[in-house]
Scaffold this active site. Structure first.
Site, mmCIF file in Angstrom:
data_model
loop_
_atom_site.group_PDB
_atom_site.id
_atom_site.type_symbol
_atom_site.label_atom_id
_atom_site.label_comp_id
_atom_site.label_asym_id
_atom_site.label_seq_id
_atom_site.Cartn_x
_atom_site.Cartn_y
_atom_site.Cartn_z
ATOM 1 N N ASP A 80 0.779 -1.204 0.059
ATOM 2 C CA ASP A 80 -0.084 0.021 0.094
ATOM 3 C C ASP A 80 0.946 1.143 -0.011
ATOM 4 O OD1 ASP A 80 -2.399 2.115 1.069
ATOM 5 O OD2 ASP A 80 -3.215 0.150 0.509
ATOM 6 N N ASP A 81 0.497 2.267 0.598
ATOM 7 C CA ASP A 81 1.110 3.488 0.528
ATOM 8 C C ASP A 81 2.612 3.368 1.423
ATOM 9 O OD1 ASP A 81 1.816 6.229 0.395
ATOM 10 O OD2 ASP A 81 0.164 6.976 1.371
ATOM 11 N N LYS A 156 -3.831 -0.095 -6.887
ATOM 12 C CA LYS A 156 -4.857 0.625 -6.116
ATOM 13 C C LYS A 156 -4.557 1.969 -6.249
ATOM 14 C CE LYS A 156 -6.063 1.275 -1.130
ATOM 15 N NZ LYS A 156 -5.737 0.804 0.077
ATOM 16 N N ASP A 158 -5.471 5.765 -4.975
ATOM 17 C CA ASP A 158 -6.260 6.431 -4.008
ATOM 18 C C ASP A 158 -6.287 7.697 -4.347
ATOM 19 O OD1 ASP A 158 -7.163 6.868 -1.507
ATOM 20 O OD2 ASP A 158 -5.179 6.011 -0.668
ATOM 21 N N SER A 190 -10.368 4.363 -5.704
ATOM 22 C CA SER A 190 -10.858 5.126 -4.482
ATOM 23 C C SER A 190 -11.848 6.028 -4.699
ATOM 24 C CB SER A 190 -9.713 5.423 -3.590
ATOM 25 O OG SER A 190 -8.633 4.315 -3.288
ATOM 26 N N ARG A 211 -13.528 1.514 -3.743
ATOM 27 C CA ARG A 211 -13.702 1.634 -2.486
ATOM 28 C C ARG A 211 -14.924 2.657 -2.558
ATOM 29 N NH1 ARG A 211 -9.875 1.534 1.220
ATOM 30 N NH2 ARG A 211 -11.506 2.715 2.499
ATOM 31 N N ASP A 215 -11.638 4.331 5.462
ATOM 32 C CA ASP A 215 -10.775 2.990 5.559
ATOM 33 C C ASP A 215 -11.236 2.250 6.970
ATOM 34 O OD1 ASP A 215 -9.208 3.931 3.648
ATOM 35 O OD2 ASP A 215 -7.602 4.629 5.094
#
Ligand SMILES: *[C@@H]1O[C@H](CO)[C@@H](O)[C@H](O)[C@H]1NC(C)=O
Ligand SMILES: *[C@@H]1O[C@H](CO)[C@@H](O)[C@H](O)[C@H]1NC(C)=O
Ligand SMILES: *[C@@H]1O[C@H](CO)[C@@H](O)[C@H](O)[C@H]1NC(C)=O
Ligand SMILES: *[C@@H]1O[C@H](CO)[C@@H](O)[C@H](O)[C@H]1NC(C)=O
Ligand SMILES: *[C@@H]1O[C@H](CO)[C@@H](O)[C@H](O)[C@H]1NC(C)=O
Length: 408
Positions: A80-81, A156, A158, A190, A211, A215
């Site tokens: 992820d990030d 993914k 964001d 997202s 999403r 979160d």
């Protein structure tokens, strides 16, 4: 008491409208993602085993194989990030933090591919990622090509550091850029989580999963708020889901610290009913065996992975109990009864099917999903009588029209 009745026939009519034609996510994707459990831990000096690094991601990929998760269907291993260096390289390309990813991302992807798994990466549509690393803004095509060159299988994307009008341009533009690379890359947007009234038809045309809520955090109020948000939007979300396009209520926190065993089971059951991506975020090196058993449960996974790809709906919300139902192939159905109230003791629910929002026209052979045990034959006039533990106790049934095959 009955809020609404949903005849099964009506469910059968809904179908998704558009979809992204990349051949991916025909059933909800399954895998592991770093975020909820490991966050933005970049402190490899003091916490070398848990910081976001190639070492951590490789260790998790190994465990996905050794722990039987791969055999159960978990496939994507996603960072992820906080994997990026603070600056792009001299050619304007993204590069990983050199100390934490000394072998580079292509080597990490190759390691994961050699295990028979797929590799997922994270970026942001805006000028920066949520944690402040370089975003993809104004570099969509370059970054898509970099990901493809590295062997990335899932992105993914964001939505920090951008605005609604840019989302409407940027998310589709990245989808086209990914397509242009020629590499099938599962695309997680997202986008809807950042705006008030998401254009779901458009989103489903460009994204595989998306999403649509904040979160997930490691506590029951967070898990339940997601379940409830999906319940509140039950028709809208169910209508847009289908093969290649799924709502994503965020990672599974089964095996982490903040919720109980019953709540782990509730999350797994509800994510199965909701046709949600099953993305674990847990330390697989030391996971509690009872949590692993839930994550590996073949019956629950089979409900989640039902080939029709229909998302289930909430059909009843009472003061103690809620009913969720998902239509499956062969006119079968999965039903979850969820107790939402606190303790101190288990309660016995004894209600007619109709009172639970479950009017049925025929009789069914029903199995308890976690155990795979035969419950009995359920006929339209029957009552359902079950014990439910406090705060997240769930009773999860799989029902086949009677007469039906004699197993789950
Ligand atoms: C790109 O899009 C076309 C048309 O929708 C599709 O046929 C093709 O499979 C896509 N390719 C990739 C790599 O996603
Ligand atoms: C949204 O972001 C884009 C790209 O940064 C910018 O050009 C535009 O002015 C922004 N729009 C608003 C309303 O802030
Ligand atoms: C629980 O989750 C909510 C989000 O739903 C969050 O606001 C809250 O801070 C979390 N509580 C704890 C103790 O982590
Ligand atoms: C769902 O709707 C109910 C009733 O309007 C509301 O009280 C609740 O806050 C909503 N849940 C979420 C997560 O927004
Ligand atoms: C459930 O309640 C009904 C009456 O409402 C009763 O006839 C039945 O015996 C009860 N069943 C159980 C298992 O308690």
């Amino acid at each position: 008491m009955v809020l609404r009745l949903m005849p099964l026939l009506l469910l059968a009519l809904s179908k998704p409208t558009f979809s992204l034609d990349n051949g991916l996510a025909l059933t909800p994707p399954m895998g592991w993602m770093a975020w909820e459990r490991f966050r933005c831990n970049t402190d490899c000096l003091n916490d070398p085993d848990n910081c976001i690094s190639e070492k951590l991601i490789k260790a998790m990929a190994d465990k996905i194989v050794q722990g039987g998760y791969k055999d159960a269907g978990y496939q994507y291993v996603s960072i992820d990030d906080c994997w990026l260096a603070k600056e792009r390289d001299s050619n304007g390309k993204l590069q990983p933090d050199a100390a934490r990813f000394p072998s580079g991302i292509a080597a990490l992807a190759a390691y994961i591919h050699n295990l028979g798994l797929k590799f997922g990466i994270y970026e942001d549509i805006g000028t920066k990622t949520c944690a402040g690393y370089p975003g993809s803004y104004a570099n969509l095509e370059t970054d898509a090509q970099t990901f493809a060159d590295w062997g990335v299988d899932m992105l993914k994307l964001d939505g920090c550091y951008a605005n609604a009008s840019y989302y409407a341009y940027g998310y589709p533009a990245m989808s086209k850029a990914l397509n242009k690379t020629g590499r099938p890359i599962m695309y997680s947007c997202s986008w809807p989580a950042y705006i008030q009234t998401p254009p779901y038809d458009t989103i489903a045309k460009y994204c595989n999963i998306w999403r649509n809520y904040g979160d997930i955090q490691d506590n029951w109020s967070s898990v339940y708020s997601i379940i409830d948000h999906y319940g509140n939007n039950t028709d809208k979300f169910a209508e847009i889901a289908g093969p290649g396009q799924y709502n994503d209520p965020d990672e599974l926190i089964i095996g982490d610290f903040g919720i109980t065993y019953d709540q782990w089971r509730a999350q797994m059951a509800l994510w199965a009913i909701y046709a949600s991506p099953l993305i674990m975020s847990v330390d697989l090196r030391n996971i509690d065996p009872s949590a692993a058993k839930i994550l590996l449960n073949r019956n629950v996974i089979a409900v989640n992975q039902d080939p029709l790809g229909k998302q289930g709906r909430r059909v009843f919300k009472g003061t103690i109990i809620e009913t969720y139902i998902r239509e499956l192939k062969g006119n079968s159905m999965a039903v979850a009864l969820l107790r939402t109230t606190d303790g101190p003791t288990p309660v016995k629910i004894n209600r007619s099917l109709e009172d639970l929002g479950l009017s049925v026209a025929t009789s069914y052979d029903c199995y308890e999903v976690f155990e795979g045990s035969f419950i009995g034959t359920l006929s339209p006039k029957d009552d359902v009588s079950v014990w439910l533990n406090p705060s997240g106790g769930v009773y999860f049934m799989l029902c086949h029209p009677n007469p039906s095959p004699s197993n789950i």
